[in-house]
Design an enzyme around this catalytic site. Structure first.
Site, PDB file in Angstrom:
ATOM      1  N   ASP A  66     -32.362 -10.997  -8.415  1.00  0.00           N
ATOM      2  CA  ASP A  66     -34.143 -10.711  -8.918  1.00  0.00           C
ATOM      3  C   ASP A  66     -34.069 -11.145 -10.378  1.00  0.00           C
ATOM      4  O   ASP A  66     -33.367 -11.376 -11.029  1.00  0.00           O
ATOM      5  CB  ASP A  66     -34.168  -9.158  -8.579  1.00  0.00           C
ATOM      6  CG  ASP A  66     -35.393  -8.560  -9.066  1.00  0.00           C
ATOM      7  OD1 ASP A  66     -36.356  -9.155  -8.469  1.00  0.00           O
ATOM      8  OD2 ASP A  66     -35.452  -7.612  -9.888  1.00  0.00           O
ATOM      9  N   ASP A  96     -37.786  -9.602 -12.601  1.00  0.00           N
ATOM     10  CA  ASP A  96     -38.147  -8.390 -13.159  1.00  0.00           C
ATOM     11  C   ASP A  96     -37.216  -7.302 -13.206  1.00  0.00           C
ATOM     12  O   ASP A  96     -36.915  -7.034 -11.942  1.00  0.00           O
ATOM     13  CB  ASP A  96     -39.380  -8.394 -12.785  1.00  0.00           C
ATOM     14  CG  ASP A  96     -40.521  -9.443 -12.928  1.00  0.00           C
ATOM     15  OD1 ASP A  96     -40.326  -9.895 -13.955  1.00  0.00           O
ATOM     16  OD2 ASP A  96     -41.224  -9.765 -11.918  1.00  0.00           O
TER      17      ASP A  96
END
Length: 319
Positions: free
Chosen positions: A30, A32
């Site tokens: 991922d 953020d």
């Protein structure tokens, strides 16, 4: 500024940007809250869009199930009124990269392991941020699997081009499945690669179910979800923790035991089938065999044993 996906079909990391020498393991992360400690969207929405108060209301609507992630995200991105170059300046001022990510990415390069971003964000922003913090040469070795966007030159219109036609917009589980299938084609006997996923939050939940080895940032929503639903995971505080554990997995010399039972079983069946066909030549007289699925034991005490330790009966320590 206009960017678009040429296809809505998920793709594996492009060989033009990443040239991994290993095909038996792939790492997906991922963006953020994982590579960067803040959320790129929040930085923009709070300063150049709907504002922090409205954004928090919208986040609440996602968490309560009142509205879908895609529906809320369209409102958030649609609220922006800022030129792209200015948005990148906001990122430079307000984002902080995980202090150990540079070393981790160098580690992946040395080991010949493909490292890709799988994000619910938009590619122009993610690529721009990586270019700023890593430099173009290093950033170009990271493939980005995400949504795309159409952004007007003056920044008066930001429109997300969704990767998938679902309520999530980008179904990370589907992306992981597609990438696994593509990697499998390059492996002997069509076996599964070891899939490692790194995440922190709500949008990572679908991918969490697909990973063989899952890293969840300590104290955040993904870890909470794993505990609630008894999903095996390894907690981490920085990418140094992840590098240490991945090194141990590679040094073990046996990636199979770190794979989920379903993926290990598929590999066994693929190898058995290939041997059978090789032995019989053109004959296709495969009777099949019953397969027993062994239920894995779950760890009961987080303080004494990590979730992966429970699966493999070994001590895995996060310092």
């Amino acid at each position: 500024m206009t960017t678009s996906n040429s296809s809505n079909t998920p793709s594996a990391p492009s060989p033009s940007t990443t040239v991994p020498t290993r095909k038996d393991v792939a790492i997906f992360s991922d963006f953020d809250g994982t590579i960067f400690l803040q959320d790129t969207g929040h930085v923009l929405f709070d300063r150049h869009g709907c504002g922090k108060e409205r954004r928090e209301v919208l986040d609440g609507q996602i968490n309560s199930g009142e509205r879908s992630f895609r529906d809320v995200s369209e409102e958030m991105w649609g609220s922006l009124n800022v030129p792209f170059d200015k948005s990148m300046q906001a990122m430079k001022e307000h984002l902080e990269i995980d202090p150990d990510f540079h070393d981790f990415h160098d580690f992946c390069d040395r080991e010949g392991i493909s490292f890709s971003v799988v994000s619910a964000g938009i590619k122009p922003v993610l690529r721009g941020v990586l270019n700023q913090f890593l430099g173009h040469s290093k950033a170009n070795r990271i493939d980005i699997l995400s949504n795309d966007a159409h952004i007007n030159h003056d920044g008066s219109s930001w429109k997300v081009l969704w990767r998938h036609d679902t309520s999530l917009g980008h179904d990370k589980s589907l992306t992981i499945k597609e990438c696994r299938a593509l990697y499998r084609k390059s492996l002997p006997a069509n076996t599964n690669p070891l899939i490692i996923f790194i995440g922190d939050g709500v949008s990572d939940l679908p991918a969490a179910r697909e990973a063989d080895v899952l890293f969840a940032r300590s104290g955040l929503r993904l870890e909470e979800y794993c505990l609630e639903h008894k999903i095996d995971y390894i907690p981490y505080n920085s990418f140094a923790d992840i590098q240490r554990e991945v090194s141990r997995i590679l040094d073990s010399g046996d990636l199979e035991r770190f794979k989920k039972p379903a993926n290990r079983q598929q590999n066994k069946l693929q190898k058995h089938h290939s041997s059978f066909i090789a032995g019989l030549g053109a004959r296709r007289h495969f009777l099949g065999a019953s397969v027993e699925t062994r239920s894995k034991s779950r760890r009961t005490d987080k303080a004494h044993m990590s979730p992966l330790s429970a699966r493999f009966g070994q001590s895995i320590t996060i310092a």
